[in-house]
Scaffold this motif. Structure first.
Motif, mmCIF file in Angstrom:
data_model
loop_
_atom_site.group_PDB
_atom_site.id
_atom_site.type_symbol
_atom_site.label_atom_id
_atom_site.label_comp_id
_atom_site.label_asym_id
_atom_site.label_seq_id
_atom_site.Cartn_x
_atom_site.Cartn_y
_atom_site.Cartn_z
ATOM 1 N N ALA A 1 -121.558 68.393 95.871
ATOM 2 C CA ALA A 1 -120.560 67.220 96.029
ATOM 3 C C ALA A 1 -121.346 66.092 95.117
ATOM 4 C CB ALA A 1 -120.543 66.820 97.455
ATOM 5 N N LYS A 2 -122.791 65.756 95.361
ATOM 6 C CA LYS A 2 -123.528 64.621 94.816
ATOM 7 C C LYS A 2 -123.121 64.953 93.147
ATOM 8 C CE LYS A 2 -128.152 62.951 94.632
ATOM 9 N NZ LYS A 2 -129.610 63.300 94.997
ATOM 10 N N ALA A 3 -123.241 66.090 92.574
ATOM 11 C CA ALA A 3 -123.129 66.356 91.118
ATOM 12 C C ALA A 3 -121.758 65.922 90.783
ATOM 13 C CB ALA A 3 -123.350 67.754 90.932
ATOM 14 N N ILE A 4 -120.585 65.969 91.520
ATOM 15 C CA ILE A 4 -119.558 65.703 90.926
ATOM 16 C C ILE A 4 -118.926 64.261 91.474
ATOM 17 C CG2 ILE A 4 -118.538 67.976 90.884
ATOM 18 C CD1 ILE A 4 -116.725 67.433 93.150
ATOM 19 N N TYR A 5 -119.705 63.630 92.474
ATOM 20 C CA TYR A 5 -119.189 62.354 92.955
ATOM 21 C C TYR A 5 -118.939 61.327 92.026
ATOM 22 C CZ TYR A 5 -119.424 58.222 96.001
ATOM 23 O OH TYR A 5 -119.000 57.174 96.729
ATOM 24 N N PRO A 6 -119.827 61.158 91.159
ATOM 25 C CA PRO A 6 -119.892 60.053 90.158
ATOM 26 C C PRO A 6 -118.537 60.060 89.321
ATOM 27 C CG PRO A 6 -121.943 60.773 90.109
ATOM 28 C CD PRO A 6 -121.122 61.746 90.890
ATOM 29 N N GLN B 1 -114.851 57.770 89.483
ATOM 30 C CA GLN B 1 -113.914 57.227 88.087
ATOM 31 C C GLN B 1 -112.866 57.852 87.907
ATOM 32 O OE1 GLN B 1 -117.028 56.705 84.601
ATOM 33 N NE2 GLN B 1 -118.360 57.896 85.985
ATOM 34 N N GLY B 2 -112.502 58.754 88.815
ATOM 35 C CA GLY B 2 -111.069 59.382 88.593
ATOM 36 C C GLY B 2 -110.837 60.543 87.616
ATOM 37 N N TRP B 3 -112.024 60.954 87.069
ATOM 38 C CA TRP B 3 -112.080 61.765 86.009
ATOM 39 C C TRP B 3 -111.998 63.338 86.718
ATOM 40 C CZ3 TRP B 3 -116.854 60.339 82.722
ATOM 41 C CH2 TRP B 3 -116.710 59.113 82.243
ATOM 42 N N VAL B 4 -112.250 63.469 88.058
ATOM 43 C CA VAL B 4 -112.174 64.406 88.806
ATOM 44 C C VAL B 4 -111.400 64.346 90.131
ATOM 45 C CG1 VAL B 4 -113.333 66.705 90.148
ATOM 46 C CG2 VAL B 4 -114.321 65.743 87.851
ATOM 47 N N ASN B 5 -110.396 65.125 90.265
ATOM 48 C CA ASN B 5 -109.940 65.006 91.705
ATOM 49 C C ASN B 5 -110.154 65.817 92.797
ATOM 50 O OD1 ASN B 5 -108.249 62.671 90.793
ATOM 51 N ND2 ASN B 5 -106.303 63.577 90.686
ATOM 52 N N VAL B 6 -110.065 65.518 94.041
ATOM 53 C CA VAL B 6 -110.406 66.343 95.207
ATOM 54 C C VAL B 6 -109.015 66.434 95.976
ATOM 55 C CG1 VAL B 6 -112.786 66.564 95.213
ATOM 56 C CG2 VAL B 6 -111.723 64.822 96.368
ATOM 57 N N ALA B 7 -108.304 67.569 96.165
ATOM 58 C CA ALA B 7 -107.181 67.723 97.002
ATOM 59 C C ALA B 7 -107.631 68.467 98.216
ATOM 60 C CB ALA B 7 -106.114 68.557 96.081
ATOM 61 N N GLN C 1 -126.549 61.993 103.128
ATOM 62 C CA GLN C 1 -125.969 61.943 101.852
ATOM 63 C C GLN C 1 -124.519 61.848 101.806
ATOM 64 O OE1 GLN C 1 -128.453 65.229 99.958
ATOM 65 N NE2 GLN C 1 -128.832 63.694 98.693
ATOM 66 N N TRP C 2 -123.936 63.062 102.883
ATOM 67 C CA TRP C 2 -122.496 63.160 102.918
ATOM 68 C C TRP C 2 -121.692 62.024 103.519
ATOM 69 C CZ3 TRP C 2 -119.907 67.304 101.246
ATOM 70 C CH2 TRP C 2 -118.616 67.648 101.497
ATOM 71 N N GLN C 3 -122.298 61.240 104.253
ATOM 72 C CA GLN C 3 -121.768 59.902 104.603
ATOM 73 C C GLN C 3 -121.406 59.131 103.252
ATOM 74 O OE1 GLN C 3 -120.524 58.824 107.180
ATOM 75 N NE2 GLN C 3 -121.316 60.230 108.881
ATOM 76 N N GLN C 4 -122.293 59.230 102.262
ATOM 77 C CA GLN C 4 -121.979 58.469 101.081
ATOM 78 C C GLN C 4 -120.834 58.698 100.105
ATOM 79 O OE1 GLN C 4 -125.798 58.241 98.903
ATOM 80 N NE2 GLN C 4 -126.747 57.868 100.729
ATOM 81 N N PHE C 5 -120.472 60.079 100.265
ATOM 82 C CA PHE C 5 -119.283 60.401 99.653
ATOM 83 C C PHE C 5 -117.933 60.006 100.092
ATOM 84 C CE2 PHE C 5 -122.288 64.311 99.257
ATOM 85 C CZ PHE C 5 -123.172 63.627 97.981
ATOM 86 N N HIS D 1 -114.281 59.233 99.290
ATOM 87 C CA HIS D 1 -113.783 60.247 98.161
ATOM 88 C C HIS D 1 -113.634 61.661 98.333
ATOM 89 C CE1 HIS D 1 -115.041 56.123 96.539
ATOM 90 N NE2 HIS D 1 -114.032 56.192 95.730
ATOM 91 N N ILE D 2 -114.967 62.059 98.819
ATOM 92 C CA ILE D 2 -115.044 63.379 99.267
ATOM 93 C C ILE D 2 -115.225 63.598 100.789
ATOM 94 C CG2 ILE D 2 -116.291 65.602 98.835
ATOM 95 C CD1 ILE D 2 -117.237 64.699 96.135
ATOM 96 N N GLN D 3 -114.059 64.537 101.534
ATOM 97 C CA GLN D 3 -114.313 63.994 102.969
ATOM 98 C C GLN D 3 -114.584 65.724 103.676
ATOM 99 O OE1 GLN D 3 -110.810 62.683 104.244
ATOM 100 N NE2 GLN D 3 -110.794 60.918 103.138
ATOM 101 N N SER D 4 -114.349 66.814 102.975
ATOM 102 C CA SER D 4 -114.527 68.004 103.579
ATOM 103 C C SER D 4 -115.002 69.200 102.505
ATOM 104 C CB SER D 4 -113.411 68.596 104.270
ATOM 105 O OG SER D 4 -113.184 69.847 104.564
#
Length: 400
Positions: free
Chosen positions: A236-241, A245-251, A176-180, A183-186
């Motif tokens: 991560a799966k919950a916020i990924y969509p 779409q750019g509505w949530v950023n991950v830094a 599942q993590w590979q699918q993120f 956009h989400i790496q860590s």
């Protein structure tokens, strides 16, 4: 048994230990950050090591190797205690005597259990989660070494977990993590809300309010997962969509939200920071869209020595009130997310706020509006604009 992670993957190591029904300690060392996965800045330019404890091929506990540290980090335990609302700071616990077999984190969990601060079910749940997140991080490693040593098992044992079910879940999480990516790496990245209006149009109000509370740019995904008692992949799966779409950023590092954002504006009306507010200082919460009203309340509160906080979002204010209840609430009836009448009615249905002085603000002073304020349980009603003396009289009346 020892070797290199380039020659044998982590899951295979666990299977060998399970098949041999071994009792001992697996030590895994990361000599450099993974090439494909970024596990956070703390892994750079330093040696990290993890310990996984076994008894008869089953896992008892897993975590960072901090047995030789003078002041071991107990942040993981603190996060889980926060979820269970254990009203005890880890730093306040008495020092535990050094034990070569029991890691500090495990020893503290046993201490909490022995003193009936944690229930057995809660202690086992925490250890299970600690094991899962440790295995998840180790499975991401591509460079490092491992050593397995036969030794006496941890004692006392709070619980044991079979390797095979843990591995099945671990493999599923890795897929599942590979699918993120990318956009989400860590798990060490920090989410922050970027487009709150679109989130509100797509999610329930309560969900957005909770997201605003936690996704503040200062709390990473792993911490959020602990607070919510979920694994990091589920979070991560919950916020990924919404990240897509750019509505949530991950830094990659903590982010401080802009104070002047029109979608998430918070005005702190006093120069004092909450960390230095005196325990006996009275707090006033003002909810109003008007900057002039907020500034006027600020001036009066400062003169009287009160602590004042102003918000232009009633939902955010409701969330804040349950975290840090004020001594007086001022709320404009014309708020968009949750108007003053609705907010007052909701609070009056809670015994916690049954006696809280609530003053509704309105630019209309007719009988109908005043009557409606009384019906929903408002303590007082103030027409805007108001004079400084009117506000001063109101504060003195309800905070005396």
């Amino acid at each position: 048994m020892w070797g290199n992670l380039k020659e044998i993957d982590f899951c295979s190591i666990l299977r060998l230990i399970e098949m041999g029904q071994r009792t001992g300690i697996l030590c895994v060392e990361a000599h450099s950050p993974p090439q494909k996965f970024n596990l956070g800045k703390e892994t750079k330019n330093r040696l990290n090591s993890w310990l996984v404890f076994f008894v008869n091929g089953e896992i008892i506990y897993a975590g960072k190797d901090e047995t030789s540290s003078a002041s071991p980090s107990l942040s993981r335990l603190s996060d889980y205690l926060r979820h269970y609302r254990v009203k005890l700071a880890v730093e306040d616990l008495p020092n535990i005597e050094a034990d070569e077999l029991n890691p500090p984190e495990y020893a503290y969990i046993w201490k909490l259990l022995a003193e009936n601060i944690l229930e057995p079910k809660q202690a086992r749940s925490i250890i299970h989660n600690l094991i899962q997140e440790t295995l998840f991080d180790l499975n991401l490693l591509r460079q490092g070494s491992f050593t397995y040593i036969n030794s006496v098992a941890l004692n006392p044992q709070i619980g044991t977990w079979q390797v095979t079910p843990l591995l099945e879940n671990l493999i599923h999480q890795a897929q599942q993590w590979q699918q993120f990516l990318p956009h989400i790496q860590s798990p060490q990245q920090f989410p922050i809300l970027k487009d709150i209006p679109n989130l509100r149009s797509s999610l329930p109000i309560a969900t957005v309010t909770r997201l605003q509370q936690w996704a503040d740019g200062k709390t990473n995904l792993r911490q959020l997962a602990r607070y919510l008692n979920r694994d990091v992949v589920t979070l991560a799966k919950a916020i990924y969509p919404y990240v897509q779409q750019g509505w949530v950023n991950v830094a990659d590092s903590p982010v401080v939200p802009a104070k002047n954002s029109s979608s998430n504006q918070t005005l702190n009306l006093v120069s004092q920071s909450p960390a230095i507010v005196k325990p006996n200082q009275l707090r006033i919460l003002c909810i109003d869209n008007s900057l002039e009203v907020c500034q006027q309340v600020q001036a009066i509160c400062q003169e009287q020595g009160y602590v004042a906080i102003a918000l232009n979002n009633s939902l955010e204010a409701l969330s804040l009130m349950f975290q840090d209840p004020p001594h007086l609430l001022l709320c404009n009836v014309a708020m968009t997310e949750l108007d003053g009448y609705q907010l007052c009615g909701m609070l009056r249905h809670s015994q916690y706020f049954a006696t809280l002085p609530i003053v509704l603000l309105n630019d209309n002073h007719d009988f109908i509006h005043r009557t409606r304020a009384t019906i929903v349980g408002a303590t007082d009603y103030l027409t805007t604009p108001f004079t400084n003396q009117e506000m001063l009289n109101l504060l003195q009346s309800h905070l005396a």
